[in-house]
Design a protein around this motif. Structure first.
Motif, PDB file in Angstrom:
ATOM      1  N   ASP A  89       0.841  -1.199   0.000  1.00 32.05           N
ATOM      2  CA  ASP A  89       0.000   0.000   0.000  1.00 32.05           C
ATOM      3  C   ASP A  89       0.871   1.242   0.000  1.00 32.05           C
ATOM      4  O   ASP A  89       1.821   1.341   0.783  1.00 32.05           O
ATOM      5  N   GLY A  90       0.572   2.153  -0.881  1.00 34.33           N
ATOM      6  CA  GLY A  90       1.297   3.417  -0.947  1.00 34.33           C
ATOM      7  C   GLY A  90       2.572   3.379  -1.770  1.00 34.33           C
ATOM      8  O   GLY A  90       3.168   4.417  -2.011  1.00 34.33           O
ATOM      9  N   GLU A  91       3.005   2.206  -2.209  1.00 37.21           N
ATOM     10  CA  GLU A  91       4.218   2.111  -3.028  1.00 37.21           C
ATOM     11  C   GLU A  91       3.879   2.310  -4.496  1.00 37.21           C
ATOM     12  O   GLU A  91       2.878   1.802  -4.982  1.00 37.21           O
ATOM     13  N   GLU A  92       4.750   3.048  -5.197  1.00 36.25           N
ATOM     14  CA  GLU A  92       4.587   3.224  -6.630  1.00 36.25           C
ATOM     15  C   GLU A  92       5.367   2.172  -7.405  1.00 36.25           C
ATOM     16  O   GLU A  92       5.034   1.875  -8.550  1.00 36.25           O
ATOM     17  N   LYS A 106      -1.082  -3.904  -8.167  1.00 38.73           N
ATOM     18  CA  LYS A 106      -1.504  -3.221  -6.933  1.00 38.73           C
ATOM     19  C   LYS A 106      -2.720  -3.962  -6.414  1.00 38.73           C
ATOM     20  O   LYS A 106      -3.604  -4.333  -7.177  1.00 38.73           O
TER      21      LYS A 106
END
Length: 72
Positions: free
Chosen positions: A8-11, A71
């Motif tokens: 979560d939150g990682e590109e 994702k």
């Protein structure tokens, strides 16, 4: 095709980390050796950088198995 999930939150995830997460290798050192030996393809192109950033929908192939970054 196998899946490797971003946190979560990682590109992105680095190639060596993705290989460890997928269970392809046991350590970053193992990943580095396999990548430098030319055993890994990223998006169907040879890759020799362990730190290569993989984004959603990128793929890498190792030992005949293809993994896709997703994702969740």
């Amino acid at each position: 095709m196998e899946k490797v999930s971003l946190r979560d939150g990682e590109e992105f995830i680095k190639l060596g980390q993705a290989m460890k997460k997928a269970g392809c290798v046991g350590s970053g050192v193992d990943a580095k050796m396999m990548i430098q030996e030319g055993d890994v393809l990223v998006n169907n192109e040879p890759e020799d950088r362990r730190g290569r950033k993989l984004f959603e929908n990128d793929t890498f192939s190792f030992e005949g198995v293809t993994y896709q970054v997703v994702k969740e």
